[in-house]
Design a protein around this motif. Structure first.
Motif, PDB file in Angstrom:
ATOM      1  N   PHE A 242       0.833  -1.208   0.000  1.00 46.13           N
ATOM      2  CA  PHE A 242       0.000   0.000   0.000  1.00 46.13           C
ATOM      3  C   PHE A 242       0.866   1.256   0.000  1.00 46.13           C
ATOM      4  N   ILE A 243       1.894   1.269   0.854  1.00 51.73           N
ATOM      5  CA  ILE A 243       2.752   2.450   0.956  1.00 51.73           C
ATOM      6  C   ILE A 243       3.529   2.679  -0.335  1.00 51.73           C
ATOM      7  N   ILE A 244       4.062   1.605  -0.913  1.00 52.13           N
ATOM      8  CA  ILE A 244       4.875   1.741  -2.124  1.00 52.13           C
ATOM      9  C   ILE A 244       4.006   1.917  -3.361  1.00 52.13           C
ATOM     10  N   GLY A 245       2.987   1.051  -3.503  1.00 53.16           N
ATOM     11  CA  GLY A 245       2.187   1.063  -4.720  1.00 53.16           C
ATOM     12  C   GLY A 245       1.158   2.159  -4.792  1.00 53.16           C
ATOM     13  N   VAL A 246       0.513   2.468  -3.671  1.00 52.31           N
ATOM     14  CA  VAL A 246      -0.566   3.455  -3.672  1.00 52.31           C
ATOM     15  C   VAL A 246      -0.056   4.843  -3.294  1.00 52.31           C
ATOM     16  N   LEU A 247       0.726   4.929  -2.226  1.00 52.44           N
ATOM     17  CA  LEU A 247       1.207   6.229  -1.768  1.00 52.44           C
ATOM     18  C   LEU A 247       2.473   6.680  -2.491  1.00 52.44           C
ATOM     19  N   GLY A 248       3.159   5.752  -3.146  1.00 54.03           N
ATOM     20  CA  GLY A 248       4.328   6.123  -3.935  1.00 54.03           C
ATOM     21  C   GLY A 248       5.572   6.430  -3.130  1.00 54.03           C
ATOM     22  N   ILE A 249       5.697   5.862  -1.926  1.00 51.57           N
ATOM     23  CA  ILE A 249       6.887   6.066  -1.100  1.00 51.57           C
ATOM     24  C   ILE A 249       7.934   5.025  -1.481  1.00 51.57           C
ATOM     25  N   SER A 250       9.162   5.481  -1.741  1.00 56.42           N
ATOM     26  CA  SER A 250      10.211   4.576  -2.195  1.00 56.42           C
ATOM     27  C   SER A 250      10.945   3.935  -1.014  1.00 56.42           C
ATOM     28  N   PHE A 251      11.158   2.629  -1.106  1.00 54.34           N
ATOM     29  CA  PHE A 251      11.952   1.902  -0.128  1.00 54.34           C
ATOM     30  C   PHE A 251      13.224   1.349  -0.770  1.00 54.34           C
ATOM     31  N   GLY A 252      13.544   1.822  -1.968  1.00 57.91           N
ATOM     32  CA  GLY A 252      14.702   1.310  -2.677  1.00 57.91           C
ATOM     33  C   GLY A 252      14.346   0.090  -3.511  1.00 57.91           C
ATOM     34  N   ASP A 253      15.357  -0.471  -4.162  1.00 58.90           N
ATOM     35  CA  ASP A 253      15.119  -1.604  -5.058  1.00 58.90           C
ATOM     36  C   ASP A 253      15.728  -2.913  -4.561  1.00 58.90           C
ATOM     37  N   GLN A 254      16.176  -2.948  -3.310  1.00 58.93           N
ATOM     38  CA  GLN A 254      16.776  -4.164  -2.750  1.00 58.93           C
ATOM     39  C   GLN A 254      15.685  -5.003  -2.082  1.00 58.93           C
ATOM     40  N   LEU A 255      14.851  -5.608  -2.915  1.00 59.01           N
ATOM     41  CA  LEU A 255      13.645  -6.277  -2.426  1.00 59.01           C
ATOM     42  C   LEU A 255      13.960  -7.447  -1.503  1.00 59.01           C
ATOM     43  N   GLY A 256      15.045  -8.177  -1.789  1.00 61.36           N
ATOM     44  CA  GLY A 256      15.392  -9.314  -0.935  1.00 61.36           C
ATOM     45  C   GLY A 256      15.709  -8.884   0.480  1.00 61.36           C
ATOM     46  N   TYR A 257      16.498  -7.829   0.630  1.00 59.80           N
ATOM     47  CA  TYR A 257      16.841  -7.332   1.964  1.00 59.80           C
ATOM     48  C   TYR A 257      15.631  -6.693   2.646  1.00 59.80           C
ATOM     49  N   ILE A 258      14.760  -6.063   1.867  1.00 62.70           N
ATOM     50  CA  ILE A 258      13.534  -5.493   2.437  1.00 62.70           C
ATOM     51  C   ILE A 258      12.668  -6.612   3.003  1.00 62.70           C
ATOM     52  N   ALA A 259      12.540  -7.723   2.241  1.00 59.01           N
ATOM     53  CA  ALA A 259      11.762  -8.868   2.720  1.00 59.01           C
ATOM     54  C   ALA A 259      12.383  -9.470   3.977  1.00 59.01           C
ATOM     55  N   LEU A 260      13.712  -9.539   4.015  1.00 55.96           N
ATOM     56  CA  LEU A 260      14.398 -10.059   5.208  1.00 55.96           C
ATOM     57  C   LEU A 260      14.106  -9.181   6.417  1.00 55.96           C
ATOM     58  N   THR A 261      14.124  -7.879   6.230  1.00 57.20           N
ATOM     59  CA  THR A 261      13.817  -6.961   7.331  1.00 57.20           C
ATOM     60  C   THR A 261      12.395  -7.175   7.831  1.00 57.20           C
ATOM     61  N   CYS A 262      11.463  -7.389   6.906  1.00 58.25           N
ATOM     62  CA  CYS A 262      10.067  -7.623   7.299  1.00 58.25           C
ATOM     63  C   CYS A 262       9.932  -8.911   8.106  1.00 58.25           C
ATOM     64  N   VAL A 263      10.627  -9.951   7.682  1.00 58.30           N
ATOM     65  CA  VAL A 263      10.550 -11.233   8.396  1.00 58.30           C
ATOM     66  C   VAL A 263      11.132 -11.105   9.800  1.00 58.30           C
ATOM     67  N   ILE A 264      12.327 -10.551   9.902  1.00 62.33           N
ATOM     68  CA  ILE A 264      12.973 -10.416  11.214  1.00 62.33           C
ATOM     69  C   ILE A 264      12.187  -9.448  12.091  1.00 62.33           C
ATOM     70  N   GLY A 265      11.694  -8.350  11.501  1.00 63.86           N
ATOM     71  CA  GLY A 265      10.894  -7.397  12.274  1.00 63.86           C
ATOM     72  C   GLY A 265       9.620  -8.022  12.802  1.00 63.86           C
ATOM     73  N   SER A 266       8.978  -8.860  11.981  1.00 66.08           N
ATOM     74  CA  SER A 266       7.753  -9.538  12.418  1.00 66.08           C
ATOM     75  C   SER A 266       8.039 -10.502  13.562  1.00 66.08           C
ATOM     76  N   LEU A 267       9.117 -11.267  13.443  1.00 66.55           N
ATOM     77  CA  LEU A 267       9.485 -12.193  14.513  1.00 66.55           C
ATOM     78  C   LEU A 267       9.790 -11.442  15.807  1.00 66.55           C
ATOM     79  N   THR A 268      10.483 -10.324  15.685  1.00 71.64           N
ATOM     80  CA  THR A 268      10.807  -9.532  16.871  1.00 71.64           C
ATOM     81  C   THR A 268       9.542  -9.014  17.534  1.00 71.64           C
ATOM     82  N   GLY A 269       8.609  -8.506  16.731  1.00 71.37           N
ATOM     83  CA  GLY A 269       7.367  -7.972  17.288  1.00 71.37           C
ATOM     84  C   GLY A 269       6.529  -9.030  17.979  1.00 71.37           C
ATOM     85  N   VAL A 270       6.354 -10.180  17.324  1.00 71.13           N
ATOM     86  CA  VAL A 270       5.529 -11.252  17.898  1.00 71.13           C
ATOM     87  C   VAL A 270       6.152 -11.790  19.177  1.00 71.13           C
ATOM     88  N   THR A 271       7.454 -12.044  19.170  1.00 75.12           N
ATOM     89  CA  THR A 271       8.098 -12.580  20.371  1.00 75.12           C
ATOM     90  C   THR A 271       8.154 -11.550  21.500  1.00 75.12           C
TER      91      THR A 271
END
Length: 375
Positions: A242-271
């Motif tokens: 939503f943020i990237i596609g609809v609002l047009g906010i750029s997170f860079g083009d390193q999608l693999g590292y962005i996905a890794l951050t999301c996974v680790i961030g999610s694990l940190t939040g849940v735990t």
């Protein structure tokens, strides 16, 4: 039993409308409000050229150095060469900030005072001072070539070149969205609290049934955490889309590292939520209150409400930044967007993994020691 409990907890989470609102819809709503509030800040800060008219006459033609100096400031002034009558008309209609005329000396005509008028006046004063310097040098060196001296004094070479230290242009707005993603990750703690409550016999009927069943508590705990992390990661990806596609906010083009951050961030939040759920012995309401309070405090220190707070913490008390999961998640996205190396990124990821291990270990050992006299 593992897969059965995993599917069962997925269904329970998806059917909890209040939980889905706070972990999915609220961050999307907040991102929309951020975009509405900050969308015009960058464009509002862009410099608007100062509009100035220059009266064409014989004195101007006799001073080509002035015309050259004014043309060299094309990034500051938008000059219009015209007659005095037309310049007066433009000034009366407020289409220019003032006009310059040699009559016979250099003069500035304005109809009001302001920042733009001050800029024009400063330019003229600088030109007059430079011209006076040139004439002084010429008077002191009567045998020298006048044109060579004028060229030497007038030439203002730039020996410094601005080079960006990053691969992207600085944008003060993106940090707000990075902290929003960090908040969404830590809001996964709501799911962690729910899962811990669901397996504690003294807090829920479901927990009582689970503790009566001949199942390994570690297996139940891992499957519940995995279900919560799956939902949290899916919600985070929806928010990012939503943020990237609809609002047009750029997170860079390193999608693999962005996905890794999301996974680790999610694990940190849940735990993190699960850890609060087992440490706080009171009811679910108090657990949620502590989770919200701690999450928003961490987001504040990461710059969510006051952008300069992140800088203050980094320069004054840097250890707080390294002990703040919200700041580490924000820094991970920041490093991917701005830096050409991944040193800072992997440092943040390793620290987040460390927090995840600590939270999970505390949760497991507290749950393992729990005994019930009766159910």
């Amino acid at each position: 039993m593992f897969l059965f409990n995993y599917r069962y907890r997925l269904k329970c989470i998806l059917r909890d409308r209040e939980l889905m609102f706070w972990t999915l819809m609220f961050p999307i709503l907040l991102a929309t409000l951020f975009n509405l509030a900050f969308s015009n800040i960058t464009s509002a800060e862009e410099f608007v050229k100062v509009k100035v008219a220059v009266v064409k006459n014989e004195q101007l033609a006799a001073n080509p150095a002035f015309t050259a100096a004014l043309d060299d400031t094309g990034n500051i002034f938008e000059a219009i060469y015209t007659t005095r009558t037309e310049a007066e008309a433009l000034l009366s209609d407020n289409q220019i900030d003032g006009y310059i005329i040699f009559d016979p000396d250099l003069n500035l005509v304005v109809n009001r005072s302001g920042l733009n008028q001050t800029i024009i006046r400063s330019f003229l004063d600088d030109f007059v001072q430079t011209s006076a310097t040139i004439f002084t040098v010429i008077a002191a060196n009567p045998t020298a070539h006048d044109q060579g001296l004028i060229a030497g004094v007038s030439n203002r070479s730039e020996y410094l070149t601005a080079v960006s230290a990053s691969q992207s242009n600085p944008d003060p707005i993106v940090n707000y969205f990075y902290t929003l993603i960090a908040m969404a990750c830590l809001y996964g703690g709501f799911l962690g609290v729910k899962e811990v409550v669901a397996i504690q016999a003294d807090l829920s009927d479901v927990g009582a049934r689970i503790n009566l069943a001949p199942t390994n508590k570690l297996t139940v705990f891992i499957s519940s955490m995995l279900a919560a992390t799956t939902i949290q990661l899916a919600e985070l990806l929806i928010l990012l889309a939503f943020i990237i596609g609809v609002l047009g906010i750029s997170f860079g083009d390193q999608l693999g590292y962005i996905a890794l951050t999301c996974v680790i961030g999610s694990l940190t939040g849940v735990t993190f939520g699960a850890c609060i759920g087992v440490i706080v012995k009171k009811g679910e309401g108090l657990k949620m209150g502590i989770l919200i309070g701690s999450t928003m405090t961490m987001c504040f220190l990461a710059g969510m409400m006051y952008a300069d707070m992140k800088y203050i913490v980094t320069t004054k008390i840097p250890i707080i930044g390294y002990l703040n999961p919200a700041n580490l998640i924000t820094d991970s996205f920041y490093a991917l967007y701005y830096y050409n190396t991944h040193t800072q990124f992997f440092t943040d990821i390793l620290l987040l993994c460390g927090f995840t291990v600590v939270f999970s270990t505390i949760t497991y050992f507290v749950l393992r020691r729990q005994k019930y006299a009766s159910l």
